[in-house]
Design an enzyme around this catalytic site. Structure first.
Site, short mmCIF file in Angstrom:
data_model
loop_
_atom_site.label_atom_id
_atom_site.label_comp_id
_atom_site.label_asym_id
_atom_site.label_seq_id
_atom_site.Cartn_x
_atom_site.Cartn_y
_atom_site.Cartn_z
N ASP A 19 0.79 -1.25 0.00
CA ASP A 19 0.00 0.00 0.00
C ASP A 19 0.82 1.30 0.00
O ASP A 19 0.50 2.23 0.75
CB ASP A 19 -0.97 0.01 1.19
CG ASP A 19 -1.97 -1.13 1.17
OD1 ASP A 19 -1.85 -2.02 0.30
OD2 ASP A 19 -2.88 -1.14 2.03
N LYS A 105 -7.02 -5.08 -2.84
CA LYS A 105 -7.84 -5.43 -1.67
C LYS A 105 -8.63 -4.20 -1.24
O LYS A 105 -8.37 -3.10 -1.73
CB LYS A 105 -6.95 -5.90 -0.53
CG LYS A 105 -6.02 -4.79 -0.05
CD LYS A 105 -5.12 -5.25 1.06
CE LYS A 105 -4.23 -4.12 1.54
NZ LYS A 105 -4.98 -2.94 2.02
N CYS A 144 -2.05 -2.29 7.70
CA CYS A 144 -2.02 -3.29 6.63
C CYS A 144 -0.72 -4.10 6.58
O CYS A 144 -0.75 -5.27 6.20
CB CYS A 144 -2.34 -2.64 5.30
SG CYS A 144 -4.09 -2.16 5.21
C1 VGL Z 1 -4.71 1.11 5.63
C2 VGL Z 1 -6.06 2.35 7.01
C3 VGL Z 1 -7.14 2.11 6.21
C4 VGL Z 1 -3.35 0.58 5.30
C5 VGL Z 1 -5.80 0.85 4.81
O1 VGL Z 1 -3.07 0.32 4.12
O2 VGL Z 1 -2.54 0.42 6.24
N1 VGL Z 1 -4.86 1.85 6.72
N2 VGL Z 1 -7.00 1.36 5.11
#
Ligand code: VGL
Ligand code: ZN
Length: 190
Positions: A19, A105, A144
């Site tokens: 991410d 995802k 994540c």
């Molecule tokens: C994430 C908060 C909400 C991440 C994803 O990728 O860590 N954090 N959605």
């Protein structure tokens, strides 16, 4: 000096970049402090993997509009990583080698997916490519990266988290995540 990719990467390894998207970096919708500092480290690992012919995976949070994880929908987070927006794009400085496989995802309407393994088929993909050991970096350390690393270990992969290649949403969250990952067999590389 932390572990260097050239010295450790070998057949059976994969690099997972979690991410590294604009919304999680400074200036984004859900910015993680110094989140962009993970980029050179992720680039170094991805490049070393490519040079050794090892697979590189990049996960992305990829939410539909009005996802249930958003605050205005009763969730915990400001709207972020909405499909096909600039915020959802990989950071421009992230260098993903040719052949990098993207793991998407966060698309489900009925639940959030912090882990790249959560109903994505990713464990099967890794097994099919002979992966035994994974090296994980990206964002966020306490969300994540934590969930993805715990699931990697749970699925039987020898799992190493590269602390230099991660940043947490909160420092306390980061410390908690490190303890939890270590308690569950993840090797945290400092
Ligand atoms: C994430 C908060 C909400 C991440 C994803 O990728 O860590 N954090 N959605
Ligand atoms: Zn999200």
């Amino acid at each position: 000096m932390s572990v260097m990719p050239d010295e450790v990467l070998e057949p059976g390894d994969a690099v997972i970049v979690v991410d590294v998207q604009n919304d999680f970096c400074p200036g984004g919708a859900l910015p993680i402090e110094n989140g962009d500092e993970v980029i050179p480290v992720c680039n170094m690992w991805a490049d070393a993997a490519r040079k050794k012919g090892l697979p590189v995976y990049a996960s992305r949070d990829w939410h539909p509009m009005n996802h249930l994880s958003f605050e205005d929908q009763g969730g915990q987070w400001p709207p972020h990583c909405i499909q096909d927006t600039d915020g959802a794009g990989f950071h421009a400085k992230l260098e993903l080698p040719d052949g990098t496989v993207v793991v998407t995802k966060g698309t489900r309407f009925d639940k959030d997916q912090y882990s790249a393994f959560d109903e994505t088929g990713f464990a099967e993909e890794l097994r099919r490519h002979g992966v035994k050991r994974v090296w994980v970096g990206g964002l966020a350390q306490d969300v994540c990266v934590r969930a993805t690393s715990l699931d990697a270990a749970q699925n039987g992969f020898e799992t190493h988290v590269l602390l230099d290649a991660t940043r947490p949403v909160t420092p306390e969250g980061g410390e908690e995540a490190v303890s939890e990952m270590e308690a569950n067999g993840v090797v945290v590389e400092r």
